[in-house]
Design a protein around this motif. Structure first.
Motif, PDB file in Angstrom:
ATOM      1  N   GLU A  45       0.817  -1.216   0.000  1.00  0.00           N
ATOM      2  CA  GLU A  45       0.000   0.000   0.000  1.00  0.00           C
ATOM      3  C   GLU A  45       0.848   1.262   0.000  1.00  0.00           C
ATOM      4  O   GLU A  45       0.480   2.258  -0.623  1.00  0.00           O
ATOM      5  N   GLN A  46       1.982   1.223   0.675  1.00  0.00           N
ATOM      6  CA  GLN A  46       2.793   2.439   0.814  1.00  0.00           C
ATOM      7  C   GLN A  46       3.828   2.600  -0.288  1.00  0.00           C
ATOM      8  O   GLN A  46       4.386   3.674  -0.469  1.00  0.00           O
ATOM      9  N   LEU A  47       4.081   1.524  -1.050  1.00  0.00           N
ATOM     10  CA  LEU A  47       5.204   1.620  -1.984  1.00  0.00           C
ATOM     11  C   LEU A  47       4.975   0.918  -3.329  1.00  0.00           C
ATOM     12  O   LEU A  47       5.161   1.521  -4.387  1.00  0.00           O
ATOM     13  N   LEU A  48       4.584  -0.339  -3.290  1.00  0.00           N
ATOM     14  CA  LEU A  48       4.699  -1.158  -4.506  1.00  0.00           C
ATOM     15  C   LEU A  48       3.541  -1.025  -5.480  1.00  0.00           C
ATOM     16  O   LEU A  48       3.710  -1.259  -6.678  1.00  0.00           O
ATOM     17  N   VAL A  49       2.358  -0.665  -4.979  1.00  0.00           N
ATOM     18  CA  VAL A  49       1.163  -0.720  -5.820  1.00  0.00           C
ATOM     19  C   VAL A  49       0.560   0.672  -5.984  1.00  0.00           C
ATOM     20  O   VAL A  49       0.409   1.414  -5.014  1.00  0.00           O
ATOM     21  N   ASN A  50       0.224   1.014  -7.222  1.00  0.00           N
ATOM     22  CA  ASN A  50      -0.526   2.234  -7.514  1.00  0.00           C
ATOM     23  C   ASN A  50      -2.007   1.856  -7.598  1.00  0.00           C
ATOM     24  O   ASN A  50      -2.460   1.319  -8.618  1.00  0.00           O
ATOM     25  N   PHE A  51      -2.725   2.130  -6.514  1.00  0.00           N
ATOM     26  CA  PHE A  51      -4.101   1.624  -6.428  1.00  0.00           C
ATOM     27  C   PHE A  51      -5.073   2.318  -7.368  1.00  0.00           C
ATOM     28  O   PHE A  51      -6.213   1.874  -7.518  1.00  0.00           O
ATOM     29  N   ASN A  52      -4.640   3.399  -7.998  1.00  0.00           N
ATOM     30  CA  ASN A  52      -5.487   4.006  -9.031  1.00  0.00           C
ATOM     31  C   ASN A  52      -5.614   3.092 -10.241  1.00  0.00           C
ATOM     32  O   ASN A  52      -6.686   3.006 -10.853  1.00  0.00           O
ATOM     33  N   LEU A  53      -4.522   2.443 -10.585  1.00  0.00           N
ATOM     34  CA  LEU A  53      -4.486   1.644 -11.819  1.00  0.00           C
ATOM     35  C   LEU A  53      -4.286   0.161 -11.569  1.00  0.00           C
ATOM     36  O   LEU A  53      -4.635  -0.666 -12.411  1.00  0.00           O
ATOM     37  N   GLU A  54      -3.703  -0.166 -10.422  1.00  0.00           N
ATOM     38  CA  GLU A  54      -3.221  -1.533 -10.233  1.00  0.00           C
ATOM     39  C   GLU A  54      -3.904  -2.229  -9.056  1.00  0.00           C
ATOM     40  O   GLU A  54      -4.491  -1.581  -8.196  1.00  0.00           O
ATOM     41  N   THR A  55      -3.760  -3.510  -9.058  1.00  0.00           N
ATOM     42  CA  THR A  55      -4.220  -4.319  -7.930  1.00  0.00           C
ATOM     43  C   THR A  55      -3.134  -5.359  -7.653  1.00  0.00           C
ATOM     44  O   THR A  55      -2.233  -5.553  -8.465  1.00  0.00           O
ATOM     45  N   TYR A  56      -3.207  -6.012  -6.480  1.00  0.00           N
ATOM     46  CA  TYR A  56      -2.160  -6.996  -6.177  1.00  0.00           C
ATOM     47  C   TYR A  56      -2.733  -8.199  -5.446  1.00  0.00           C
ATOM     48  O   TYR A  56      -3.827  -8.146  -4.890  1.00  0.00           O
ATOM     49  N   ARG A  57      -1.984  -9.280  -5.526  1.00  0.00           N
ATOM     50  CA  ARG A  57      -2.217 -10.413  -4.661  1.00  0.00           C
ATOM     51  C   ARG A  57      -0.849 -11.022  -4.349  1.00  0.00           C
ATOM     52  O   ARG A  57       0.150 -10.654  -4.979  1.00  0.00           O
ATOM     53  N   TYR A  58      -0.805 -11.924  -3.391  1.00  0.00           N
ATOM     54  CA  TYR A  58       0.495 -12.510  -3.075  1.00  0.00           C
ATOM     55  C   TYR A  58       0.364 -13.978  -2.726  1.00  0.00           C
ATOM     56  O   TYR A  58      -0.724 -14.466  -2.398  1.00  0.00           O
ATOM     57  N   GLU A  59       1.489 -14.651  -2.856  1.00  0.00           N
ATOM     58  CA  GLU A  59       1.574 -16.068  -2.496  1.00  0.00           C
ATOM     59  C   GLU A  59       2.762 -16.250  -1.579  1.00  0.00           C
ATOM     60  O   GLU A  59       3.844 -15.737  -1.864  1.00  0.00           O
ATOM     61  N   ILE A  60       2.546 -16.991  -0.502  1.00  0.00           N
ATOM     62  CA  ILE A  60       3.682 -17.378   0.331  1.00  0.00           C
ATOM     63  C   ILE A  60       4.328 -18.583  -0.330  1.00  0.00           C
ATOM     64  O   ILE A  60       3.688 -19.622  -0.522  1.00  0.00           O
ATOM     65  N   MET A  61       5.584 -18.402  -0.749  1.00  0.00           N
ATOM     66  CA  MET A  61       6.245 -19.408  -1.576  1.00  0.00           C
ATOM     67  C   MET A  61       6.828 -20.528  -0.728  1.00  0.00           C
ATOM     68  O   MET A  61       6.701 -21.690  -1.022  1.00  0.00           O
ATOM     69  N   GLU A  62       7.533 -20.147   0.323  1.00  0.00           N
ATOM     70  CA  GLU A  62       8.155 -21.150   1.178  1.00  0.00           C
ATOM     71  C   GLU A  62       8.597 -20.491   2.472  1.00  0.00           C
ATOM     72  O   GLU A  62       8.774 -19.279   2.541  1.00  0.00           O
ATOM     73  N   GLU A  63       8.778 -21.307   3.447  1.00  0.00           N
ATOM     74  CA  GLU A  63       9.214 -20.849   4.754  1.00  0.00           C
ATOM     75  C   GLU A  63      10.527 -21.553   5.044  1.00  0.00           C
ATOM     76  O   GLU A  63      10.601 -22.781   4.900  1.00  0.00           O
ATOM     77  N   ALA A  64      11.566 -20.805   5.379  1.00  0.00           N
ATOM     78  CA  ALA A  64      12.877 -21.447   5.574  1.00  0.00           C
ATOM     79  C   ALA A  64      13.365 -21.221   6.995  1.00  0.00           C
ATOM     80  O   ALA A  64      12.912 -20.326   7.666  1.00  0.00           O
TER      81      ALA A  64
END
Lengths: 82, 82
Positions: free
Chosen positions: B63-82
């Motif tokens: 919300e603060q850096l990676l995504v421009n919420f005017n144009l973009e949306t996001y989702r995420y996946e937890i890939m692995e835990e080490a």
């Protein structure tokens, strides 16, 4: 119709300046628990073909267009078949 | 350490000019079986935290850096835990 997601990333040996810059920006937000960020692109490709021929299509468009093999590498996932 | 992949894409309602251009270029290579291409970014983020707090970290940096919420949306996946 087959939906394929092609992931393009920098090779391990290639410095990722965008990732470094984003990591620093995240730290300046106070999120020191974020240790590393790597940036990549993906292409969601809808292909009208069979499972057999889709691999050839993906390899050709990646090699001829989407991937810069000097710096980048790619992999893909078949997301769904409709 | 938890590895998370954050996917950022244009919202459905937003025109993706890069995807359109790539689709045309693919057609000019003769691959008419490719019907549509959408382009997105992803961020591979290594977080030193527990599964409980990682969601908060991901939401905040998106919300603060990676995504421009005017144009973009996001989702995420937890890939692995080490």
């Amino acid at each position: 119709m087959i939906n394929v997601r092609i992931f393009v990333t920098y090779k391990e040996s290639v410095f990722d300046p965008q990732g470094e810059t984003i990591t620093e920006a995240i730290h300046s937000l106070g999120h020191d628990e974020v240790k590393q960020v790597h940036v990549g692109k993906f292409f969601d490709v809808q292909v009208d073909s069979s499972n057999k021929t889709v691999e050839k299509t993906i390899a050709e468009i990646s090699e001829q267009l989407l991937v810069n093999f000097n710096l980048e590498t790619y992999r893909y996932e078949i997301m769904e078949e409709a």
